[in-house]
Motif scaffolding. Structure first.
Motif, PDB file in Angstrom:
ATOM      1  N   ALA A 106      56.909  34.007  42.657  1.00 40.13           N
ATOM      2  CA  ALA A 106      56.380  35.347  41.942  1.00 40.13           C
ATOM      3  C   ALA A 106      54.711  35.129  41.932  1.00 40.13           C
ATOM      4  O   ALA A 106      54.285  34.061  41.535  1.00 40.13           O
ATOM      5  N   PHE A 107      54.063  36.177  41.955  1.00 37.71           N
ATOM      6  CA  PHE A 107      52.674  36.257  41.454  1.00 37.71           C
ATOM      7  C   PHE A 107      52.238  37.494  41.376  1.00 37.71           C
ATOM      8  O   PHE A 107      52.732  38.477  41.578  1.00 37.71           O
ATOM      9  N   TRP A 108      51.028  37.347  40.591  1.00 41.36           N
ATOM     10  CA  TRP A 108      50.487  38.684  40.181  1.00 41.36           C
ATOM     11  C   TRP A 108      48.695  38.490  40.374  1.00 41.36           C
ATOM     12  O   TRP A 108      48.018  37.831  39.774  1.00 41.36           O
ATOM     13  N   HIS A 109      48.507  39.071  41.436  1.00 39.63           N
ATOM     14  CA  HIS A 109      46.984  39.022  41.972  1.00 39.63           C
ATOM     15  C   HIS A 109      46.063  39.995  41.081  1.00 39.63           C
ATOM     16  O   HIS A 109      46.221  41.512  41.027  1.00 39.63           O
ATOM     17  N   HIS A 110      45.031  39.400  40.422  1.00 44.73           N
ATOM     18  CA  HIS A 110      43.815  40.437  39.796  1.00 44.73           C
ATOM     19  C   HIS A 110      42.703  39.949  40.523  1.00 44.73           C
ATOM     20  O   HIS A 110      42.305  38.994  40.522  1.00 44.73           O
ATOM     21  N   VAL A 111      42.173  40.986  40.921  1.00 43.89           N
ATOM     22  CA  VAL A 111      40.679  41.100  41.746  1.00 43.89           C
ATOM     23  C   VAL A 111      39.859  41.790  40.771  1.00 43.89           C
ATOM     24  O   VAL A 111      39.922  42.826  40.456  1.00 43.89           O
ATOM     25  N   SER A 112      38.739  41.070  40.985  1.00 46.57           N
ATOM     26  CA  SER A 112      37.540  41.790  40.093  1.00 46.57           C
ATOM     27  C   SER A 112      36.302  41.476  40.554  1.00 46.57           C
ATOM     28  O   SER A 112      36.304  40.331  41.455  1.00 46.57           O
ATOM     29  N   ASN A 113      35.010  41.776  39.990  1.00 46.79           N
ATOM     30  CA  ASN A 113      33.983  41.547  40.253  1.00 46.79           C
ATOM     31  C   ASN A 113      33.363  41.609  41.861  1.00 46.79           C
ATOM     32  O   ASN A 113      32.702  40.832  42.429  1.00 46.79           O
ATOM     33  N   LEU A 114      33.871  42.879  42.276  1.00 49.66           N
ATOM     34  CA  LEU A 114      33.655  43.217  43.802  1.00 49.66           C
ATOM     35  C   LEU A 114      32.341  43.298  43.931  1.00 49.66           C
ATOM     36  O   LEU A 114      31.498  44.151  43.214  1.00 49.66           O
ATOM     37  N   GLU A 115      31.657  42.755  45.122  1.00 54.25           N
ATOM     38  CA  GLU A 115      30.651  43.155  45.579  1.00 54.25           C
ATOM     39  C   GLU A 115      30.739  43.199  46.836  1.00 54.25           C
ATOM     40  O   GLU A 115      31.131  42.814  47.720  1.00 54.25           O
ATOM     41  N   ILE A 116      30.430  44.706  47.576  1.00 56.93           N
ATOM     42  CA  ILE A 116      30.630  45.050  48.660  1.00 56.93           C
ATOM     43  C   ILE A 116      29.274  45.551  49.231  1.00 56.93           C
ATOM     44  O   ILE A 116      28.345  46.251  48.783  1.00 56.93           O
TER      45      ILE A 116
END
Length: 192
Positions: free
Chosen positions: A72-82
């Protein structure tokens, strides 16, 4: 007016890439492997716990994670620089990953950085390369502060030296820098 249209198009592209990351995390966490593979170009590459190319291999790899103990896992993505490349249907994205997960029934926490190359396709933005390098991957009760790793494949993805038979860190050559083709079975916690 043309400059305003160009700026608006860049903002729309950035938002579409943010949504691609959100879909990637949702499909991964919910075990929707076909939908997850749809986030990649047909020849797209995931470079993390393993290096995997092509749709069929992506589906097989992600569906097989439970067999390595990662259930099981829960991915949290933040601080995007595009950065949308001017005049091209390509973008670069860097983001921060924080991932609570369960490995062999034990709560873990992992964090790292994604470095993505994203391509505009007729179906929208898709990953050409989604690369993650871990900063830590450790049992939650032992903390993250010493950059402990319990998955050899996470250690390889972070490009840290692997311990030799005596338990000391061996020098890692470029041929060992690539993660194994299949994720490794979790092992006892060791400091790198």
């Amino acid at each position: 007016m043309a400059d305003l249209q160009r700026r608006l198009a860049v903002l729309e592209d950035r938002e579409a890439i943010r949504e691609l990351d959100a879909r990637y995390c949702r499909h991964l966490d919910q075990g929707q492997w076909d939908e997850l593979a749809d986030c990649f170009t047909p020849d797209g590459t995931f470079d993390g716990l393993s290096v995997v190319r092509s749709r069929s291999d992506l589906v097989r790899f992600f569906a097989g994670l439970a067999g390595t103990g990662l259930t099981a896992f829960w991915h949290h993505v933040s601080n995007l620089e595009i950065t949308v490349l001017a005049g091209a249907d390509e973008a670069r994205a860097t983001s921060l990953l924080w991932q609570p997960c369960v490995v062999d029934g034990v709560a873990h926490v992992a964090a790292g950085r994604y470095q993505d190359t994203v391509t505009r396709t007729p179906q929208g933005w898709r990953y050409q390369i989604k690369q993650v390098r871990f900063s830590y991957f450790a049992p939650l009760d032992q903390g993250w502060d010493q950059h402990r790793f319990t998955l050899d494949s996470a250690r390889a993805a972070a490009l840290l030296p692997l311990p030799d038979a005596s338990g000391s860190a061996a020098a890692q050559t470029s041929e060992h820098a690539t993660a194994p083709s299949q994720p490794a079975k979790p092992t006892a916690t060791r400091k790198p």
